[in-house]
Scaffold this motif. Sequence first.
Motif, PDB file in Angstrom:
ATOM      1  N   LYS A 172     -38.627  36.808  58.001  1.00  0.00           N
ATOM      2  CA  LYS A 172     -38.610  37.249  56.617  1.00  0.00           C
ATOM      3  C   LYS A 172     -37.224  37.649  56.133  1.00  0.00           C
ATOM      4  O   LYS A 172     -37.098  38.336  55.118  1.00  0.00           O
ATOM      5  N   ALA A 173     -36.187  37.221  56.842  1.00  0.00           N
ATOM      6  CA  ALA A 173     -34.832  37.647  56.492  1.00  0.00           C
ATOM      7  C   ALA A 173     -34.443  37.223  55.083  1.00  0.00           C
ATOM      8  O   ALA A 173     -33.798  37.984  54.346  1.00  0.00           O
ATOM      9  N   MET A 174     -34.831  36.016  54.695  1.00  0.00           N
ATOM     10  CA  MET A 174     -34.447  35.530  53.372  1.00  0.00           C
ATOM     11  C   MET A 174     -35.121  36.352  52.273  1.00  0.00           C
ATOM     12  O   MET A 174     -34.482  36.702  51.267  1.00  0.00           O
ATOM     13  N   GLN A 175     -36.387  36.655  52.446  1.00  0.00           N
ATOM     14  CA  GLN A 175     -37.089  37.462  51.454  1.00  0.00           C
ATOM     15  C   GLN A 175     -36.475  38.850  51.356  1.00  0.00           C
ATOM     16  O   GLN A 175     -36.331  39.406  50.263  1.00  0.00           O
ATOM     17  N   ALA A 176     -36.094  39.408  52.511  1.00  0.00           N
ATOM     18  CA  ALA A 176     -35.454  40.719  52.514  1.00  0.00           C
ATOM     19  C   ALA A 176     -34.115  40.663  51.798  1.00  0.00           C
ATOM     20  O   ALA A 176     -33.736  41.599  51.090  1.00  0.00           O
ATOM     21  N   LEU A 177     -33.385  39.564  51.981  1.00  0.00           N
ATOM     22  CA  LEU A 177     -32.090  39.419  51.319  1.00  0.00           C
ATOM     23  C   LEU A 177     -32.265  39.343  49.807  1.00  0.00           C
ATOM     24  O   LEU A 177     -31.514  39.977  49.057  1.00  0.00           O
ATOM     25  N   ILE A 178     -33.244  38.567  49.356  1.00  0.00           N
ATOM     26  CA  ILE A 178     -33.489  38.456  47.916  1.00  0.00           C
ATOM     27  C   ILE A 178     -33.817  39.835  47.333  1.00  0.00           C
ATOM     28  O   ILE A 178     -33.324  40.209  46.255  1.00  0.00           O
ATOM     29  N   SER A 179     -34.624  40.615  48.040  1.00  0.00           N
ATOM     30  CA  SER A 179     -34.972  41.955  47.580  1.00  0.00           C
ATOM     31  C   SER A 179     -33.742  42.847  47.511  1.00  0.00           C
ATOM     32  O   SER A 179     -33.643  43.726  46.642  1.00  0.00           O
ATOM     33  N   LYS A 180     -32.791  42.610  48.402  1.00  0.00           N
ATOM     34  CA  LYS A 180     -31.559  43.406  48.422  1.00  0.00           C
ATOM     35  C   LYS A 180     -30.587  42.966  47.330  1.00  0.00           C
ATOM     36  O   LYS A 180     -29.930  43.793  46.693  1.00  0.00           O
ATOM     37  N   VAL A 181     -30.499  41.661  47.119  1.00  0.00           N
ATOM     38  CA  VAL A 181     -29.538  41.116  46.167  1.00  0.00           C
ATOM     39  C   VAL A 181     -30.014  41.281  44.723  1.00  0.00           C
ATOM     40  O   VAL A 181     -29.204  41.512  43.814  1.00  0.00           O
ATOM     41  N   ALA A 182     -31.320  41.175  44.495  1.00  0.00           N
ATOM     42  CA  ALA A 182     -31.869  41.150  43.135  1.00  0.00           C
ATOM     43  C   ALA A 182     -31.437  42.337  42.269  1.00  0.00           C
ATOM     44  O   ALA A 182     -31.073  42.142  41.098  1.00  0.00           O
ATOM     45  N   PRO A 183     -31.460  43.579  42.776  1.00  0.00           N
ATOM     46  CA  PRO A 183     -31.059  44.689  41.901  1.00  0.00           C
ATOM     47  C   PRO A 183     -29.623  44.563  41.399  1.00  0.00           C
ATOM     48  O   PRO A 183     -29.356  44.801  40.216  1.00  0.00           O
ATOM     49  N   ARG A 184     -28.708  44.182  42.280  1.00  0.00           N
ATOM     50  CA  ARG A 184     -27.313  44.031  41.848  1.00  0.00           C
ATOM     51  C   ARG A 184     -27.178  42.855  40.892  1.00  0.00           C
ATOM     52  O   ARG A 184     -26.528  42.953  39.850  1.00  0.00           O
ATOM     53  N   LEU A 185     -27.805  41.733  41.232  1.00  0.00           N
ATOM     54  CA  LEU A 185     -27.685  40.551  40.390  1.00  0.00           C
ATOM     55  C   LEU A 185     -28.345  40.769  39.033  1.00  0.00           C
ATOM     56  O   LEU A 185     -27.885  40.226  38.023  1.00  0.00           O
ATOM     57  N   SER A 186     -29.404  41.572  38.986  1.00  0.00           N
ATOM     58  CA  SER A 186     -30.065  41.822  37.709  1.00  0.00           C
ATOM     59  C   SER A 186     -29.129  42.547  36.747  1.00  0.00           C
ATOM     60  O   SER A 186     -29.162  42.297  35.535  1.00  0.00           O
ATOM     61  N   VAL A 187     -28.286  43.431  37.266  1.00  0.00           N
ATOM     62  CA  VAL A 187     -27.303  44.103  36.417  1.00  0.00           C
ATOM     63  C   VAL A 187     -26.287  43.091  35.895  1.00  0.00           C
ATOM     64  O   VAL A 187     -25.933  43.084  34.711  1.00  0.00           O
ATOM     65  N   VAL A 188     -25.837  42.221  36.797  1.00  0.00           N
ATOM     66  CA  VAL A 188     -24.854  41.200  36.416  1.00  0.00           C
ATOM     67  C   VAL A 188     -25.428  40.272  35.350  1.00  0.00           C
ATOM     68  O   VAL A 188     -24.778  39.987  34.336  1.00  0.00           O
TER      69      VAL A 188
END
Length: 257
Positions: A172-188
């Motif tokens: 599930k590493a990819m799903q975990a990464l998306i969950s980690k990246v999404a908050p920062r990318l949503s601001v961008v």
Amino acid sequence: MSDILGPPISKDAVDARLDALAQRHRRAGNLGIQVLNVVGGRAEALLDRLPESMRDRLEGGTAQALEMAMGAAHRSRGVVGTQPGWLSRAVTTAMGAAGGFGGLPSAMAELPITTTILLRAIQDVAGEHGFDPAEEGVRYDCVQVFAAAGPLDHDDGADLAFLTTRVAVTGKAMQALISKVAPRLSVVLGQKLAAQTVPVLGAAAGAATNYAFTSYYQQMAHVHFGLRRLAIEADIPHAEVLKRFRQRVATAPVKRG
């Protein structure tokens, strides 16, 4: 990625490539200035221009857009091969103009498509450096590039957060990464939406924003995969290469206009 490598490159060559990557990183930091000049504001204030209901939906929408983009960008490689960087910039610029012209609804509708093209552009950069975008680990790295701070919030430390030592990609590493990246990318992406919908400017702001964002993530992808390639060719631990790169960035801070 080819496993056939020649002898490790010289120390001078390593230093020269690290200097070149640090220079590329500095150029990326200046890309957002043109957008802020067009929209006439500060990055910190852009999100306040969005309706509160839209700000509340951004993080979930960004995670969903990333998941959709992963599949779409990967499938597109089987139809259209590696594209030159200028073509990705041209496509997103035109889309940004169309999205900005129609205001917030059209800009929001354009967002998932732009995210897919951005991810595809990052994958193309990975291919330029000899990495196979079809490999799970490389796909992981491509999403990791989205952890960069973004062109409107370029900071000497924050925008290096996406540069990490290599990890094993399992389960599930990819799903975990998306969950980690999404908050920062949503601001961008929220900043991007706000910049695109500046009254009167509309299409011009949308075009400038998409050009800057595409160029930024292409530059960051070159930094990311360039450092990985350098570690392999120089036979130096990746963590050591990152350390030396960060030292260069720290001693030559980005100049902000």
